[in-house]
Write an enzyme that holds these catalytic residues in place. Structure first.
Site, short mmCIF file in Angstrom:
data_model
loop_
_atom_site.label_atom_id
_atom_site.label_comp_id
_atom_site.label_asym_id
_atom_site.label_seq_id
_atom_site.Cartn_x
_atom_site.Cartn_y
_atom_site.Cartn_z
N HIS A 1 -8.44 -18.70 36.88
CA HIS A 1 -9.41 -17.65 37.20
C HIS A 1 -10.69 -18.44 37.91
CE1 HIS A 1 -7.16 -16.02 33.84
NE2 HIS A 1 -7.32 -14.88 34.16
N ASP B 1 -13.01 -19.57 35.38
CA ASP B 1 -12.38 -20.86 34.60
C ASP B 1 -13.11 -21.97 35.33
OD1 ASP B 1 -10.84 -19.00 33.07
OD2 ASP B 1 -9.12 -19.50 34.38
#
Length: 438
Positions: A101, A104
């Site tokens: 993501h 992240d």
């Protein structure tokens, strides 16, 4: 360069009798099965979020795992350390893919411009590591559920500003996926749902979600993305009624809005459990509808009512999963992403290694057993014979579209004494156990 996983140098295959905790017992990456290496059947991928970011927090307690990578305090230094640690980890375990993501890999800034700058700086750093190691991106996505701006959803938000912010994140995440050579882009509707109809315009929310997905497809194709877009079904949590309840619900949505030519499904085992289905059921629904794409490989605890994201250790489930993958023709753009996290009490980096070895061995053995089920042939032959009445006579007329209500009534008037046949479920389960545990 700092070493984050010094307890292991290179995890190798040593066979089922090995007692080495840092060795594969079943995953033999280069073993040829049905004409291609085991690693190409499985296409294992590391999840950036659970592996490198998760700290063990739950609704009843704070973090138990130190993810500061040696006591770093600067968010961008931590982000670069995650890259170093992640590629060290994947290299040592022989994992050839990863998923991410946007949130992240890089910290959010004070403004969107700063967030974008941080994101692209780390994307560039990841690209250098990919070139050094040959490790590839399986799929990318944007985290449009964690920030308070998405408390009412992202693509389904009642607030147009939140919708626009999500679209901006998605634009950059797609660009990064293209830059890094990924062949998949995932929509997971973490907060795309509702709690009560008293404050919800469901029709508008679904229409808007489709509008956002069409924008993503149009933009992705315009910049050269030739992979698959995915939707990941999940019935509930964090919202009570999530719009992507299960595979069948998602397929209905895609067909209604004309998105079925570009989207496939990313199926997660634990989400199937929450929907009241088996993992293999969800995979089968995707497969028979031509929508099988990729897999989040984990498991849930049937004694708990939430998404526990545990590492998979059930060989029977893995075998039935891989049987569906084989029947689908294998992975194309997708793979097996370990969307799984170590337990709250397993707080060391060493525990991450154990967890991945366990998960990779489970699916390797599942793959082996899936082919044994096919080669054994008894289950497939039983199913073939069970439906054999549709290969001749009135059954063939039904399948060929030649039957009508009138012709079927005429047939029954002449053949009113048909005897039913046993489904032999217990017999088939015995065969399955015999193959799995022989």
């Amino acid at each position: 360069m700092k070493e984050y996983f010094p307890m292991v140098q290179k995890v190798k295959y040593e066979g089922k009798n090995s007692k080495n905790p840092f060795a594969f017992k079943y995953y033999d990456a280069d073993r040829i099965i049905d004409g291609k290496p085991m690693k190409d059947h499985l296409k294992f991928a590391m999840s950036w979020w659970h592996t490198l970011c998760a700290g063990g927090a739950d609704p009843f307690g704070t973090t138990t795992m130190d993810r500061t990578y040696g006591g770093l305090t600067d968010p961008m230094e931590i982000a670069r350390a995650k890259v170093d640690a992640g590629f060290e980890f994947m290299t040592k375990l022989g994992i050839e893919y990863f998923c991410f993501h946007d949130a992240d890999i890089a910290p959010e800034g004070a403004t969107f411009a700063e967030t974008k700058k941080n994101f692209w700086e780390i994307v560039d750093y990841i690209e250098t590591k990919m070139k050094e190691t040959g490790i590839k991106l399986l799929w990318g996505t944007a985290n449009c559920f964690n920030n308070p701006r998405y408390m009412h959803g992202a693509g389904t938000s009642c607030n147009a500003h939140s919708f626009a912010y999500a679209a901006s994140q998605i634009k950059n995440a797609i660009e990064a996926t293209v830059k890094l050579g990924g062949k998949g882009y995932v929509f997971w509707g973490g907060r795309e749902g509702y709690e009560t109809l008293l404050n919800t315009d469901m029709a508008l929310e679904l229409d808007n979600m489709a509008r956002l997905m069409h924008m993503a497809v149009d933009y992705g194709r315009s910049i050269g993305f030739d992979g698959d877009f995915y939707i990941e079904p999940k019935p509930k949590e964090p919202t009570k009624h999530q719009y992507d309840f299960d595979s069948a619900t998602v397929l209905g949505f895609l067909r209604k809005y004309g998105l079925d030519k570009d989207f496939k499904l990313n199926i997660e085992a634990n989400h199937a459990t929450l929907a009241g289905h088996t993992f293999e059921h969800e995979l089968t629904v995707a497969r028979i509808n031509g929508a099988f794409g990729s897999i989040d490989a984990n498991s849930g605890d049937p004694n708990l009512g939430w998404d526990t994201d545990q590492f998979p250790t059930d060989v029977k489930t893995a075998a039935l999963c891989m049987l569906e993958v084989i029947r689908a023709g294998g992975f194309t753009n997708g793979g097996l992403n370990f969307d799984a996290k170590v337990r709250r009490g397993s707080f060391t980096f060493e525990d991450i290694v154990y967890a991945y070895i366990s998960g990779m061995d489970t699916f390797a053995l599942g793959l082996i057993k899936a082919y044994e089920i096919i080669e054994d042939g008894r289950i497939d032959e039983f199913v073939k014979q069970r439906y054999s009445s549709y290969t001749k006579g009135i059954g063939k007329d039904i399948v060929d579209g030649k039957a009508s209500l009138e012709s079927l009534e005429e047939y029954i008037l002449k053949n009113d004494n048909e005897q039913m046949q046993s489904g032999r479920q217990e017999y088939l389960e015995t065969i399955l156990n015999n193959i799995l545990f022989s």
